[in-house]
Motif scaffolding. Structure first.
Motif, PDB file in Angstrom:
ATOM      1  N   HIS A   1      -1.470  -8.602  -2.298  1.00 53.74           N
ATOM      2  CA  HIS A   1       0.507  -6.868  -2.907  1.00 53.74           C
ATOM      3  C   HIS A   1      -0.281  -6.017  -2.735  1.00 53.74           C
ATOM      4  O   HIS A   1      -0.339  -4.773  -2.284  1.00 53.74           O
ATOM      5  N   ASN A   2      -2.209  -6.472  -2.731  1.00 54.67           N
ATOM      6  CA  ASN A   2      -3.135  -4.997  -2.741  1.00 54.67           C
ATOM      7  C   ASN A   2      -3.369  -4.295  -1.208  1.00 54.67           C
ATOM      8  O   ASN A   2      -3.118  -3.231  -1.145  1.00 54.67           O
ATOM      9  N   TYR A   3      -3.370  -5.604  -0.640  1.00 54.80           N
ATOM     10  CA  TYR A   3      -3.619  -5.228   0.703  1.00 54.80           C
ATOM     11  C   TYR A   3      -2.519  -4.863   1.866  1.00 54.80           C
ATOM     12  O   TYR A   3      -2.262  -4.655   3.108  1.00 54.80           O
ATOM     13  N   GLY A   4      -1.046  -4.393   0.577  1.00 56.73           N
ATOM     14  CA  GLY A   4       0.174  -4.316   1.365  1.00 56.73           C
ATOM     15  C   GLY A   4       1.392  -4.672   1.376  1.00 56.73           C
ATOM     16  O   GLY A   4       2.349  -4.726   2.161  1.00 56.73           O
ATOM     17  N   LEU A   5       0.867  -5.639   1.550  1.00 60.13           N
ATOM     18  CA  LEU A   5       2.468  -7.254   1.355  1.00 60.13           C
ATOM     19  C   LEU A   5       3.182  -6.453   0.155  1.00 60.13           C
ATOM     20  O   LEU A   5       3.137  -6.772  -0.713  1.00 60.13           O
ATOM     21  N   PRO A   6       4.728  -6.685   0.819  1.00 62.55           N
ATOM     22  CA  PRO A   6       5.828  -6.005  -0.441  1.00 62.55           C
ATOM     23  C   PRO A   6       5.821  -7.316  -1.571  1.00 62.55           C
ATOM     24  O   PRO A   6       5.655  -7.906  -1.285  1.00 62.55           O
ATOM     25  N   LEU A   7       5.725  -7.343  -2.790  1.00 62.37           N
ATOM     26  CA  LEU A   7       5.503  -7.927  -4.186  1.00 62.37           C
ATOM     27  C   LEU A   7       7.288  -8.614  -3.863  1.00 62.37           C
ATOM     28  O   LEU A   7       6.386  -9.902  -4.332  1.00 62.37           O
ATOM     29  N   PRO A   8       7.715  -8.590  -3.477  1.00 68.02           N
ATOM     30  CA  PRO A   8       9.155 -10.514  -3.682  1.00 68.02           C
ATOM     31  C   PRO A   8       8.418 -11.330  -2.264  1.00 68.02           C
ATOM     32  O   PRO A   8       8.331 -12.387  -2.925  1.00 68.02           O
ATOM     33  N   GLN A   9       7.676 -10.754  -0.821  1.00 67.67           N
ATOM     34  CA  GLN A   9       7.568 -11.676  -0.828  1.00 67.67           C
ATOM     35  C   GLN A   9       6.339 -12.166  -0.885  1.00 67.67           C
ATOM     36  O   GLN A   9       5.839 -13.490  -0.690  1.00 67.67           O
ATOM     37  N   VAL A  10       4.782 -11.573  -1.716  1.00 72.50           N
ATOM     38  CA  VAL A  10       3.630 -12.621  -2.231  1.00 72.50           C
ATOM     39  C   VAL A  10       4.192 -13.396  -3.224  1.00 72.50           C
ATOM     40  O   VAL A  10       3.674 -14.410  -3.171  1.00 72.50           O
ATOM     41  N   LEU A  11       5.544 -13.088  -4.143  1.00 72.85           N
ATOM     42  CA  LEU A  11       5.629 -13.732  -5.452  1.00 72.85           C
ATOM     43  C   LEU A  11       6.229 -14.994  -4.971  1.00 72.85           C
ATOM     44  O   LEU A  11       5.952 -16.731  -5.152  1.00 72.85           O
TER      45      LEU A  11
END
Length: 207
Positions: A78-88
């Motif tokens: 998430h810190n590198y730019g991926l959306p939080l829903p996608q990361v979760l």
């Protein structure tokens, strides 16, 4: 020494798979045991004025592995730019636990519609602890059945090896005889069926 070679040949392909399955099962069990602590920490973060991203970093720093490694990956992605829903959703795919899916759904829903995320996480942590406690109680209550399955499954194999060591010619004649070979095949099939049946009896899922 063809019996030993046969046993080794049958067991060799199963050993790596059994090792990986056992390691994955231990990792999931460790994650499930520590996950309520992560939920408590994430629920306290908004009350202290911290953002959800900061809460993820706190979990990655304070909670031991395997929770630490998974939430570290979530925070960094998430810190590198991926959306939080996608990361979760990626976390839910890597950790196939019902509680993790509930957590992901709760966070994504809160970000889209609003609501008291801290209260939801507190309730989820409580439910997770109760489910883990019940699962441990069931594990204790079904220990006798699992031990019975191990004894019934390993005793014929151990007895056959002892008889072979005591009298190899006798066991060799039994296996080389067509009737003896068919009896051995039938015994193996029924043995596996009995072990699987006992396993299904003592396997109790807590949903």
């Amino acid at each position: 020494n063809w019996p030993a070679a046969l046993c080794a040949g049958l067991a060799a392909p199963l050993v790596p798979d059994a090792y990986l399955r056992n390691a994955a099962r231990k990792r999931l069990k460790g994650f499930e045991e520590l996950f309520p602590e992560a939920l408590d920490l994430m629920a306290r973060a908004p009350r202290g004025g911290h953002t959800l991203t900061t809460a993820l970093a706190m979990i990655a720093d304070e909670i031991p592995d395997p929770v630490k490694a998974e939430f570290r990956a979530v925070y960094e992605q998430h810190n590198y730019g991926l959306p939080l829903p996608q990361v979760l959703r990626g976390l839910a795919e890597r950790v196939p636990l019902m509680d993790v899916r509930f957590f992901v759904t709760a966070v994504i829903t809160q970000r889209e519609t609003g609501g008291n995320l801290a209260e939801v996480l507190d309730n989820l942590a409580s439910v997770t602890r109760d489910r883990f406690r019940v699962r441990r109680q069931i594990h204790v209550l079904t220990a006798q059945g699992r031990m019975t399955g191990w004894i019934l499954g390993l005793f014929p194999v151990a007895l056959g090896l002892v008889l072979y060591l005591v009298n190899p010619s006798h066991m060799g004649a039994f296996v080389q005889d067509p009737l003896g070979a068919r009896l051995l095949e039938a015994a193996i099939v029924r043995q596996w069926a009995g072990v699987l049946l006992i396993r299904e009896i003592v396997a109790v899922e807590v949903s």
